[in-house]
Motif scaffolding. Structure first.
Motif, PDB file in Angstrom:
ATOM      1  N   SER B  30     -33.203 -18.478   4.817  1.00 54.94           N
ATOM      2  CA  SER B  30     -32.008 -19.301   4.993  1.00 54.94           C
ATOM      3  C   SER B  30     -31.651 -19.332   6.470  1.00 54.94           C
ATOM      4  CB  SER B  30     -30.833 -18.737   4.186  1.00 54.94           C
ATOM      5  OG  SER B  30     -30.550 -17.422   4.621  1.00 54.94           O
ATOM      6  N   VAL B  31     -30.941 -20.372   6.850  1.00 52.35           N
ATOM      7  CA  VAL B  31     -30.425 -20.506   8.210  1.00 52.35           C
ATOM      8  C   VAL B  31     -28.947 -20.781   8.102  1.00 52.35           C
ATOM      9  CG1 VAL B  31     -30.390 -21.946  10.289  1.00 52.35           C
ATOM     10  CG2 VAL B  31     -32.573 -21.335   9.225  1.00 52.35           C
ATOM     11  N   THR B  32     -28.148 -20.112   8.920  1.00 51.23           N
ATOM     12  CA  THR B  32     -26.709 -20.370   8.893  1.00 51.23           C
ATOM     13  C   THR B  32     -26.165 -20.566  10.300  1.00 51.23           C
ATOM     14  OG1 THR B  32     -24.556 -19.569   8.139  1.00 51.23           O
ATOM     15  CG2 THR B  32     -26.093 -17.916   8.931  1.00 51.23           C
ATOM     16  N   PHE B  33     -25.180 -21.447  10.392  1.00 52.32           N
ATOM     17  CA  PHE B  33     -24.446 -21.648  11.641  1.00 52.32           C
ATOM     18  C   PHE B  33     -22.980 -21.397  11.335  1.00 52.32           C
ATOM     19  CE2 PHE B  33     -21.614 -24.229  14.186  1.00 52.32           C
ATOM     20  CZ  PHE B  33     -22.004 -23.903  15.471  1.00 52.32           C
ATOM     21  N   THR B  34     -22.317 -20.608  12.179  1.00 56.04           N
ATOM     22  CA  THR B  34     -20.877 -20.393  12.039  1.00 56.04           C
ATOM     23  C   THR B  34     -20.193 -20.792  13.337  1.00 56.04           C
ATOM     24  OG1 THR B  34     -21.263 -18.537  10.537  1.00 56.04           O
ATOM     25  CG2 THR B  34     -19.068 -18.720  11.516  1.00 56.04           C
ATOM     26  N   GLY B  35     -19.198 -21.654  13.230  1.00 57.21           N
ATOM     27  CA  GLY B  35     -18.445 -22.097  14.399  1.00 57.21           C
ATOM     28  C   GLY B  35     -17.112 -21.385  14.468  1.00 57.21           C
ATOM     29  N   THR B  36     -16.712 -20.980  15.684  1.00 58.58           N
ATOM     30  CA  THR B  36     -15.445 -20.265  15.864  1.00 58.58           C
ATOM     31  C   THR B  36     -14.597 -20.962  16.928  1.00 58.58           C
ATOM     32  OG1 THR B  36     -16.525 -18.804  17.456  1.00 58.58           O
ATOM     33  CG2 THR B  36     -16.347 -18.006  15.211  1.00 58.58           C
ATOM     34  N   VAL B  37     -13.312 -20.619  16.952  1.00 60.28           N
ATOM     35  CA  VAL B  37     -12.386 -21.213  17.920  1.00 60.28           C
ATOM     36  C   VAL B  37     -12.634 -20.607  19.298  1.00 60.28           C
ATOM     37  CG1 VAL B  37      -9.956 -21.545  18.547  1.00 60.28           C
ATOM     38  CG2 VAL B  37     -10.641 -21.532  16.133  1.00 60.28           C
ATOM     39  N   ARG B  38     -12.896 -21.467  20.282  1.00 56.79           N
ATOM     40  CA  ARG B  38     -13.035 -20.985  21.670  1.00 56.79           C
ATOM     41  C   ARG B  38     -11.655 -20.677  22.236  1.00 56.79           C
ATOM     42  NH1 ARG B  38     -17.379 -24.975  22.200  1.00 56.79           N
ATOM     43  NH2 ARG B  38     -15.795 -26.571  22.351  1.00 56.79           N
ATOM     44  N   ASP B  39     -11.630 -19.789  23.224  1.00 58.89           N
ATOM     45  CA  ASP B  39     -10.324 -19.465  23.816  1.00 58.89           C
ATOM     46  C   ASP B  39     -10.131 -20.164  25.160  1.00 58.89           C
ATOM     47  OD1 ASP B  39     -12.038 -18.094  25.392  1.00 58.89           O
ATOM     48  OD2 ASP B  39     -11.136 -16.121  25.086  1.00 58.89           O
ATOM     49  N   TYR B  40     -10.945 -21.174  25.403  1.00 59.20           N
ATOM     50  CA  TYR B  40     -10.772 -21.940  26.631  1.00 59.20           C
ATOM     51  C   TYR B  40     -11.095 -23.397  26.339  1.00 59.20           C
ATOM     52  CZ  TYR B  40     -15.809 -22.025  26.616  1.00 59.20           C
ATOM     53  OH  TYR B  40     -17.098 -22.229  26.236  1.00 59.20           O
ATOM     54  N   SER B  41     -10.596 -24.278  27.185  1.00 58.39           N
ATOM     55  CA  SER B  41     -10.968 -25.684  27.111  1.00 58.39           C
ATOM     56  C   SER B  41     -11.148 -26.150  28.535  1.00 58.39           C
ATOM     57  CB  SER B  41      -9.894 -26.497  26.393  1.00 58.39           C
ATOM     58  OG  SER B  41      -8.726 -26.559  27.186  1.00 58.39           O
ATOM     59  N   GLU B  42     -11.248 -27.464  28.733  1.00 56.19           N
ATOM     60  CA  GLU B  42     -11.498 -27.981  30.079  1.00 56.19           C
ATOM     61  C   GLU B  42     -10.333 -27.699  31.024  1.00 56.19           C
ATOM     62  OE1 GLU B  42     -12.529 -32.064  29.779  1.00 56.19           O
ATOM     63  OE2 GLU B  42     -14.215 -31.646  28.464  1.00 56.19           O
ATOM     64  N   HIS B  86      -3.710 -23.763  10.807  1.00 57.37           N
ATOM     65  CA  HIS B  86      -3.448 -23.061  12.066  1.00 57.37           C
ATOM     66  C   HIS B  86      -4.479 -21.953  12.278  1.00 57.37           C
ATOM     67  CE1 HIS B  86      -0.717 -21.722  15.311  1.00 57.37           C
ATOM     68  NE2 HIS B  86      -1.160 -20.522  15.001  1.00 57.37           N
ATOM     69  N   LEU B  87      -5.250 -22.062  13.368  1.00 60.52           N
ATOM     70  CA  LEU B  87      -6.275 -21.065  13.662  1.00 60.52           C
ATOM     71  C   LEU B  87      -6.030 -20.454  15.042  1.00 60.52           C
ATOM     72  CD1 LEU B  87      -9.529 -22.912  12.516  1.00 60.52           C
ATOM     73  CD2 LEU B  87      -7.984 -21.511  11.159  1.00 60.52           C
ATOM     74  N   ALA B  88      -6.504 -19.234  15.205  1.00 54.23           N
ATOM     75  CA  ALA B  88      -6.375 -18.525  16.482  1.00 54.23           C
ATOM     76  C   ALA B  88      -7.751 -18.425  17.137  1.00 54.23           C
ATOM     77  CB  ALA B  88      -5.800 -17.132  16.230  1.00 54.23           C
ATOM     78  N   PRO B  89      -7.785 -18.176  18.455  1.00 50.95           N
ATOM     79  CA  PRO B  89      -9.074 -17.969  19.130  1.00 50.95           C
ATOM     80  C   PRO B  89      -9.898 -16.904  18.409  1.00 50.95           C
ATOM     81  CG  PRO B  89      -7.350 -18.205  20.761  1.00 50.95           C
ATOM     82  CD  PRO B  89      -6.667 -18.160  19.423  1.00 50.95           C
ATOM     83  N   GLN B  90     -11.184 -17.163  18.320  1.00 52.13           N
ATOM     84  CA  GLN B  90     -12.161 -16.298  17.644  1.00 52.13           C
ATOM     85  C   GLN B  90     -12.204 -16.494  16.133  1.00 52.13           C
ATOM     86  OE1 GLN B  90     -13.951 -14.975  19.968  1.00 52.13           O
ATOM     87  NE2 GLN B  90     -12.409 -15.317  21.540  1.00 52.13           N
ATOM     88  N   ASP B  91     -11.220 -17.192  15.561  1.00 56.61           N
ATOM     89  CA  ASP B  91     -11.255 -17.425  14.113  1.00 56.61           C
ATOM     90  C   ASP B  91     -12.460 -18.283  13.735  1.00 56.61           C
ATOM     91  OD1 ASP B  91      -8.967 -16.009  13.668  1.00 56.61           O
ATOM     92  OD2 ASP B  91      -7.703 -17.749  13.165  1.00 56.61           O
ATOM     93  N   ASN B  92     -12.973 -18.075  12.538  1.00 61.77           N
ATOM     94  CA  ASN B  92     -13.996 -18.967  12.007  1.00 61.77           C
ATOM     95  C   ASN B  92     -13.396 -20.340  11.734  1.00 61.77           C
ATOM     96  OD1 ASN B  92     -15.965 -16.919  11.797  1.00 61.77           O
ATOM     97  ND2 ASN B  92     -15.090 -16.227   9.846  1.00 61.77           N
TER      98      ASN B  92
END
Lengths: 80, 164
Positions: B30-42, B86-92
């Motif tokens: 199996s292959v999995t990808f998990t995306g999380t909230v970054r703590d920075y933007s442009e 509502h999500l925080a940085p590092q959250d899935n």
């Protein structure tokens, strides 16, 4: 009736998430529904990078809208 | 295929372990990808992320792209979970998992699903920063200010409307 929904930045610009429009005689396209929604809300949306969906499916603005359809307008999606 | 659109957090390995075994009998991996909230933007540090979605259409789009992945690639099963609210940085935020007999199909289908999800599933991110909140614009064409009918991805069948 045509049930129009707005999402994200478009919803904030319009000020509401949903409106209903009377179905014009002779049928309408998505683009014409947008014009009717602008008249109804008094908010111009034509300068936005809008996408549209009819009955939960992406459609081009030339798509046909029928009585009872749900039409949604929203900005490009940014999930993932 | 399994689709979940939810506010709650998820644990990727537990979700994969819970996938119906009969559906993926014969899988070689199996292959999995998990995306999380970054703590920075442009422009600023991100305090939180608000994710809005279009209930009903979201599930339908995720089912559509899952079916398309199954049609294109030799896979046995797929799982997509996407959160909203509502999500925080590092959250899935999102996970995609794919099971197949051979690894190439799983890698290809997982990449296909996450890429297509980003351009077709009706989710919108709003970043909350010290300078205020603003909607995320992920489209390079939009960011460049282009108003012409640029498409969002090779897989999508829609594009920006050409406005006069």
């Amino acid at each position: 009736m045509i049930y129009v929904k707005f999402f994200a930045s478009v919803r904030e610009r319009v000020g509401v998430g949903e409106i209903s429009l009377l179905m014009p005689e002779g049928g309408v396209t998505v683009e014409e529904v947008l014009s009717l929604a602008e008249d109804e809300t008094g908010v111009l949306l034509q300068d936005a990078h809008l996408l549209a969906a009819v009955n939960l499916q992406h459609v081009p603005f030339s798509g046909v809208v029928h009585d009872g359809d749900e039409v949604a307008f929203f900005p490009p999606v940014t999930g993932g | 295929m399994i689709i979940k659109v939810q506010q709650e957090d998820f644990e990727p390995m537990a979700e994969m372990a819970a996938y119906p075994v009969d559906a993926i009998a014969g899988a070689g991996g199996s292959v999995t990808f998990t995306g999380t909230v970054r703590d920075y933007s442009e422009a600023a540090d991100i305090l939180a992320m608000e994710i809005e979605h279009y209930p009903g259409m979201t599930e339908r789009e995720l089912e559509r792209i899952s079916a398309e992945a199954a049609r294109r690639y030799d896979i046995l099963g797929s799982l997509i979970i996407h959160r909203y609210g509502h999500l925080a940085p590092q959250d899935n935020i999102v996970m995609v998992a794919v099971w197949s007999r051979h690894r190439a199909a799983a890698f290809d289908a997982c990449r296909f699903l996450i890429d297509l999800l980003k351009t077709s599933a009706p989710f919108w991110k709003k970043e909350v920063t010290l300078a205020g909140a603003r909607w995320v614009t992920d489209c390079p064409g939009c960011r460049a200010g282009g108003r012409e009918g640029h498409t969002h991805a090779p897989y999508t069948h829609y594009s920006h409307t050409q406005l006069k």
